[in-house]
Design an enzyme around this catalytic site. Structure first.
Site, PDB file in Angstrom:
ATOM      1  CE  LYS A  54      -3.841  -2.304   2.261  1.00  8.61           C
ATOM      2  NZ  LYS A  54      -4.341  -2.813   3.525  1.00  8.61           N
ATOM      3  CD  GLN A  98      -3.337  -4.446   6.639  1.00  5.26           C
ATOM      4  OE1 GLN A  98      -3.271  -3.446   5.932  1.00  5.26           O
ATOM      5  NE2 GLN A  98      -3.826  -5.587   6.198  1.00  5.26           N
ATOM      6  CG  ASP A 123     -10.458  -0.648   4.854  1.00  8.04           C
ATOM      7  OD1 ASP A 123     -10.185  -0.961   3.675  1.00  8.04           O
ATOM      8  OD2 ASP A 123      -9.777  -1.003   5.837  1.00  8.04           O
TER       9      ASP A 123
END
Ligand code: NDP
Length: 286
Positions: A54, A98, A123
């Protein structure tokens, strides 16, 4: 005839280029680069790789990427304190926690995730974004299903009026996938572990999406000839071997389009994270 393989790499590159154009336009207008902060708790090796990827993609895109590393034994309150600081930080437009979290935090996962400000929730897990998606309003949308829809569009596979069947009803994949397909006027069926006569239902699908997490789960007899089969599953069957949910060798002889694993929709997820970060920055800056 063998199915056309939908290679994730091609679509991921197109989606990243579109995100980069969006980011460049924002930088030109405001002089500000979008900022994404990823919080990682502990040393889970797979998570370390995801976070590194990422970070690398952000750098390619012109996104200021920051990683907040917290020790595996961090308390729930300390983790939430970090999230709240990032919520207040005006240079941070997107925040991603995460997953998975270490064992002692797992029962608080939702509570912790919901502390991320909805407008920075790249997200798309916050109930505000989930709600907006379900009522058809503009929202930050979970990256994997969002990538699948974008890929169908780029591949010119019609969705409107088609029968779409999703196997899996998780909050991060199955349900948002269903809402996105509905928003594109598909007739949507969601299946799960209590579904009766699954092969009968899937065999009527023009678009069949599997998000189960079981290798070889979708077999050729479950697939309508010519259907589009999207395999979201990621299953590690040996230290260096990953497969999806679909019996690829046999299903590809029956489907019209099919995504492989690896090399399929997994590659779209990071591209859509870049889009979401750009969108979050636009929303906050303009
Ligand atoms: P979950 O475990 O949360 O959900 C799995 C779903 O499959 C559940 O809804 C479950 O039903 C359903 N299911 C399990 N067994 C059956 C069965 N026998 N018949 C019908 N349905 C069944 O997984 P996720 O949604 O988080 O992930 C799904 C897969 O996608 C995993 O392999 C994951 O690794 C992968 N994934 C890939 C991503 C990517 O970037 N490509 C991103 C996220 C996930 P029930 O609800 O009844 O238990």
């Amino acid at each position: 005839m063998s199915a056309i393989i939908l290679a994730g790499k091609i679509y991921a590159e197109q989606l990243k280029q579109a995100a980069k154009n969006k980011i460049n336009a924002l930088i030109e207008k405001t002089g500000i680069h979008p900022g994404l902060t990823v919080i990682i708790v502990g040393e889970d090796p797979a998570s370390q790789i995801y976070v590194r990827n990422k970070h690398r993609t952000c750098e390619e895109m012109g996104i200021n990427s920051q990683i907040v590393r917290l020790p595996a034994d961090v308390s729930k309150n300390e983790l939430i304190k970090n999230i709240k600081m990032l919520n207040e930080n005006k240079t941070v437009h997107g925040i991603l926690l995460q997953l998975p979290l270490p064992q002692h935090l797992q029962k608080y996962e939702s509570e912790i995730l919901y502390k991320i400000a909805p407008h920075k929730d790249v997200d798309g897990f916050h109930p505000v974004n989930v709600g907006k998606l379900s009522i058809g309003e503009k929202a930050l949308v979970p990256c994997t299903p969002f990538g699948c829809i974008k890929m169908l569009e780029l591949a010119n596979i019609p969705i409107d009026g088609k029968n779409a069947v999703i196997i899996g009803r998780s909050n991060i994949v199955g349900k948002p996938m269903a809402n996105l397909l509905l928003a594109h006027n598909a007739t949507v069926t969601i299946c799960h572990s209590h579904t009766k006569n699954l092969p009968y239902i899937t065999a009527n699908a023009d678009i069949l999406i599997s998000a189960v997490g079981k290798p070889g789960f979708v077999t050729a007899d479950m697939v309508k000839p010519g259907a589009t089969v999207i395999d979201i599953g990621i299953n590690r069957i040996a230290p260096k071997k990953i497969v999806g949910d679909v019996d690829f060798q046999n299903v590809k002889e029956k489907a019209g389009f099919i995504t492989p694993v690896p090399g399929g929709v997994g590659l779209l997820t990071i591209a859509m994270l870049m889009h979401n970060t750009a969108d979050a920055a636009y929303h906050q800056l303009l």
